[in-house]
Write an enzyme that holds these catalytic residues in place. Structure first.
Site, PDB file in Angstrom:
ATOM      1  N   GLN A  30     -20.915  -8.530 -19.069  1.00  0.00           N
ATOM      2  CA  GLN A  30     -20.561  -7.109 -18.891  1.00  0.00           C
ATOM      3  C   GLN A  30     -21.095  -6.608 -17.554  1.00  0.00           C
ATOM      4  O   GLN A  30     -21.930  -7.254 -16.924  1.00  0.00           O
ATOM      5  CB  GLN A  30     -21.145  -6.288 -20.052  1.00  0.00           C
ATOM      6  CG  GLN A  30     -22.605  -6.552 -20.324  1.00  0.00           C
ATOM      7  CD  GLN A  30     -23.000  -6.361 -21.793  1.00  0.00           C
ATOM      8  OE1 GLN A  30     -22.347  -5.667 -22.608  1.00  0.00           O
ATOM      9  NE2 GLN A  30     -24.108  -6.985 -22.159  1.00  0.00           N
ATOM     10  N   HIS A  61     -34.055   5.385 -31.098  1.00  0.00           N
ATOM     11  CA  HIS A  61     -34.885   4.229 -31.466  1.00  0.00           C
ATOM     12  C   HIS A  61     -35.783   4.545 -32.655  1.00  0.00           C
ATOM     13  O   HIS A  61     -35.983   3.700 -33.540  1.00  0.00           O
ATOM     14  CB  HIS A  61     -35.704   3.757 -30.261  1.00  0.00           C
ATOM     15  CG  HIS A  61     -34.855   3.146 -29.183  1.00  0.00           C
ATOM     16  ND1 HIS A  61     -35.023   3.425 -27.847  1.00  0.00           N
ATOM     17  CD2 HIS A  61     -33.803   2.296 -29.255  1.00  0.00           C
ATOM     18  CE1 HIS A  61     -34.129   2.754 -27.144  1.00  0.00           C
ATOM     19  NE2 HIS A  61     -33.367   2.062 -27.971  1.00  0.00           N
ATOM     20  N   ASP A 136     -24.829 -14.880 -29.444  1.00  0.00           N
ATOM     21  CA  ASP A 136     -23.904 -13.884 -29.983  1.00  0.00           C
ATOM     22  C   ASP A 136     -24.350 -13.564 -31.412  1.00  0.00           C
ATOM     23  O   ASP A 136     -24.488 -14.478 -32.238  1.00  0.00           O
ATOM     24  CB  ASP A 136     -22.472 -14.455 -29.984  1.00  0.00           C
ATOM     25  CG  ASP A 136     -21.429 -13.402 -30.332  1.00  0.00           C
ATOM     26  OD1 ASP A 136     -20.305 -13.490 -29.805  1.00  0.00           O
ATOM     27  OD2 ASP A 136     -21.756 -12.488 -31.121  1.00  0.00           O
ATOM     28  N   GLY A 137     -24.551 -12.292 -31.685  1.00  0.00           N
ATOM     29  CA  GLY A 137     -25.054 -11.910 -33.005  1.00  0.00           C
ATOM     30  C   GLY A 137     -24.152 -12.346 -34.137  1.00  0.00           C
ATOM     31  O   GLY A 137     -24.613 -12.619 -35.243  1.00  0.00           O
ATOM     32  N   ASP A 154     -28.269  -2.853 -33.189  1.00  0.00           N
ATOM     33  CA  ASP A 154     -28.397  -1.939 -32.046  1.00  0.00           C
ATOM     34  C   ASP A 154     -27.437  -2.421 -30.971  1.00  0.00           C
ATOM     35  O   ASP A 154     -27.839  -2.910 -29.903  1.00  0.00           O
ATOM     36  CB  ASP A 154     -29.840  -1.936 -31.545  1.00  0.00           C
ATOM     37  CG  ASP A 154     -30.003  -1.043 -30.322  1.00  0.00           C
ATOM     38  OD1 ASP A 154     -30.948  -1.292 -29.529  1.00  0.00           O
ATOM     39  OD2 ASP A 154     -29.188  -0.129 -30.136  1.00  0.00           O
ATOM     40  N   THR A 156     -23.702  -2.426 -28.559  1.00  0.00           N
ATOM     41  CA  THR A 156     -22.799  -1.576 -27.795  1.00  0.00           C
ATOM     42  C   THR A 156     -21.694  -1.121 -28.749  1.00  0.00           C
ATOM     43  O   THR A 156     -21.719  -1.432 -29.935  1.00  0.00           O
ATOM     44  CB  THR A 156     -22.191  -2.399 -26.643  1.00  0.00           C
ATOM     45  OG1 THR A 156     -21.786  -3.683 -27.152  1.00  0.00           O
ATOM     46  CG2 THR A 156     -23.190  -2.598 -25.522  1.00  0.00           C
TER      47      THR A 156
HETATM   48  N1  SAM Z   1     -28.547   2.271 -27.947  1.00  0.00           N
HETATM   49  C1  SAM Z   1     -27.288   1.742 -27.457  1.00  0.00           C
HETATM   50  C2  SAM Z   1     -26.126   2.369 -28.176  1.00  0.00           C
HETATM   51  O1  SAM Z   1     -26.371   3.130 -29.112  1.00  0.00           O
HETATM   52  O2  SAM Z   1     -24.980   2.125 -27.763  1.00  0.00           O
HETATM   53  C3  SAM Z   1     -27.289   0.239 -27.561  1.00  0.00           C
HETATM   54  C4  SAM Z   1     -28.250  -0.341 -26.595  1.00  0.00           C
HETATM   55  S1  SAM Z   1     -28.443  -2.059 -26.476  1.00  0.00           S
HETATM   56  C5  SAM Z   1     -28.609  -2.169 -24.747  1.00  0.00           C
HETATM   57  C6  SAM Z   1     -26.838  -2.756 -26.828  1.00  0.00           C
HETATM   58  C7  SAM Z   1     -26.911  -4.261 -26.654  1.00  0.00           C
HETATM   59  O3  SAM Z   1     -25.961  -4.933 -27.484  1.00  0.00           O
HETATM   60  C8  SAM Z   1     -26.612  -4.750 -25.223  1.00  0.00           C
HETATM   61  O4  SAM Z   1     -27.765  -5.291 -24.663  1.00  0.00           O
HETATM   62  C9  SAM Z   1     -25.514  -5.797 -25.405  1.00  0.00           C
HETATM   63  O5  SAM Z   1     -25.631  -6.880 -24.522  1.00  0.00           O
HETATM   64  C10 SAM Z   1     -25.730  -6.188 -26.853  1.00  0.00           C
HETATM   65  N2  SAM Z   1     -24.594  -6.858 -27.490  1.00  0.00           N
HETATM   66  C11 SAM Z   1     -23.285  -6.528 -27.402  1.00  0.00           C
HETATM   67  N3  SAM Z   1     -22.532  -7.398 -28.118  1.00  0.00           N
HETATM   68  C12 SAM Z   1     -23.396  -8.289 -28.683  1.00  0.00           C
HETATM   69  C13 SAM Z   1     -23.238  -9.420 -29.543  1.00  0.00           C
HETATM   70  N4  SAM Z   1     -22.018  -9.794 -29.945  1.00  0.00           N
HETATM   71  N5  SAM Z   1     -24.337 -10.094 -29.925  1.00  0.00           N
HETATM   72  C14 SAM Z   1     -25.579  -9.702 -29.513  1.00  0.00           C
HETATM   73  N6  SAM Z   1     -25.805  -8.647 -28.683  1.00  0.00           N
HETATM   74  C15 SAM Z   1     -24.717  -7.947 -28.287  1.00  0.00           C
END
Ligand code: SAM
Length: 282
Positions: A30, A61, A136-137, A154, A156
């Site tokens: 991204q 948080h 990947d989660g 938490d 995106t």
């Molecule tokens: N607080 C924010 C919100 O409410 O939108 C979220 C913050 S946190 C930075 C979001 C994280 O999700 C990012 O670091 C992103 O890289 C991660 N992310 C997105 N898709 C993901 C996936 N499939 N597996 C693991 N992490 C993922």
């Protein structure tokens, strides 16, 4: 001085004054930018969507963490999916947990958050109870073990890499990875602006948990009114804890907060009529 446009919504944008760029690049997954804003301090955006600001990160948080943690009361193993800025992890570690696993898809988010947003994680990544997994989660959740007492998504928004974290398959696997009585909470957007997301995520979680609901918090930079936080649990009693019990649990292990209180914990499940009407469709 430049302006950073947030482009999450098709017909609405937020524009942040940027007085300094700390980092900007396209990572493996991204576009990542970290910049300074006179009102909110340092801000991180991913693919033109504001993720976290130093100024108001405490709201999100604290609520996404302490509501499930104090409702559960005995969580020892916690999983955070996403959360690469370390804010959720920081709050989880205020509880007497044995293990906190963070599964983040983008190593650059962790690295740049450590370097340019140290005030968010505040050393959480270096806590001996922390385990960071870059994956990947959706893949991590498909495994059978280990189980967790609380899982916090938490992520995106449901676009780009985050999209897979809003599927029924993912929620089904979350349900399997929770211990009996476990609790799942999810970043679920701003109901006024993302009405469909609220409805379809509730529909997708309901077949796999005994209790599915939402709670709300007012996060200034997640524009559009209350933010919706998804709740799913194998034990309906968790959501019905009286304020006296939440107060007792909080006072047994007190920690400083700027938004969360036992009273807000109980109140945050009371939803505005338009959100209740949306959920009636699920
Ligand atoms: N607080 C924010 C919100 O409410 O939108 C979220 C913050 S946190 C930075 C979001 C994280 O999700 C990012 O670091 C992103 O890289 C991660 N992310 C997105 N898709 C993901 C996936 N499939 N597996 C693991 N992490 C993922």
């Amino acid at each position: 001085m430049t302006w950073v446009h947030e482009k999450l919504y098709p017909h609405w944008r937020q524009i942040y004054e940027s007085t300094r760029i700390y980092f900007e690049a396209r990572t493996e997954h991204q576009h990542l930018v970290i910049f300074d804003n006179p009102t909110f301090g340092r801000v991180m955006a991913l693919d033109d969507v504001v993720q976290v600001t130093e100024g108001d990160e405490f709201v999100y948080h604290e609520m996404l963490t302490h509501v499930p943690m104090l409702a559960h009361g005995r969580a020892k193993r916690v999983l955070v999916v996403g959360g690469g800025d370390g804010g959720i992890l920081r709050e989880v570690l205020k509880h007497p947990v044995e293990k906190a696993v963070l599964v983040e898809i983008d190593a650059s988010v962790v690295a740049m958050s450590k370097e340019h947003l140290p005030g968010i994680s505040k050393g959480a990544f270096d806590d001996p109870r922390t385990e960071v997994v870059i994956a990947d989660g959706v893949d991590y959740m498909a495994r059978a073990e280990p189980k967790f007492d609380v899982i916090i998504i938490d992520s995106t928004d449901p676009v780009g890499p985050g999209e897979v974290l809003f599927t029924e398959e993912f929620y089904k696997n979350c349900a399997k990875r929770l211990t009996p009585g476990g609790i799942l909470t999810c970043q679920n957007g701003v109901p006024y602006m993302q009405r469909e997301e609220l409805v379809y995520t509730q529909k997708r979680r309901k077949p796999h948990f005994a209790d599915c609901a939402f709670f709300v918090a007012a996060v200034p930079t997640y524009v559009g009114g209350f933010m919706g936080l998804g709740w799913a649990s194998h034990d309906p009693a968790h959501r019905a804890r009286p304020v006296e019990e939440i107060r007792r649990r909080y006072q047994a292990n007190p920690f400083p907060t700027q938004y969360y209180t036992p009273e807000i914990h109980v109140a945050c499940f009371a939803l505005p009529r338009f959100i209740l009407d949306l959920l009636a469709q699920a």
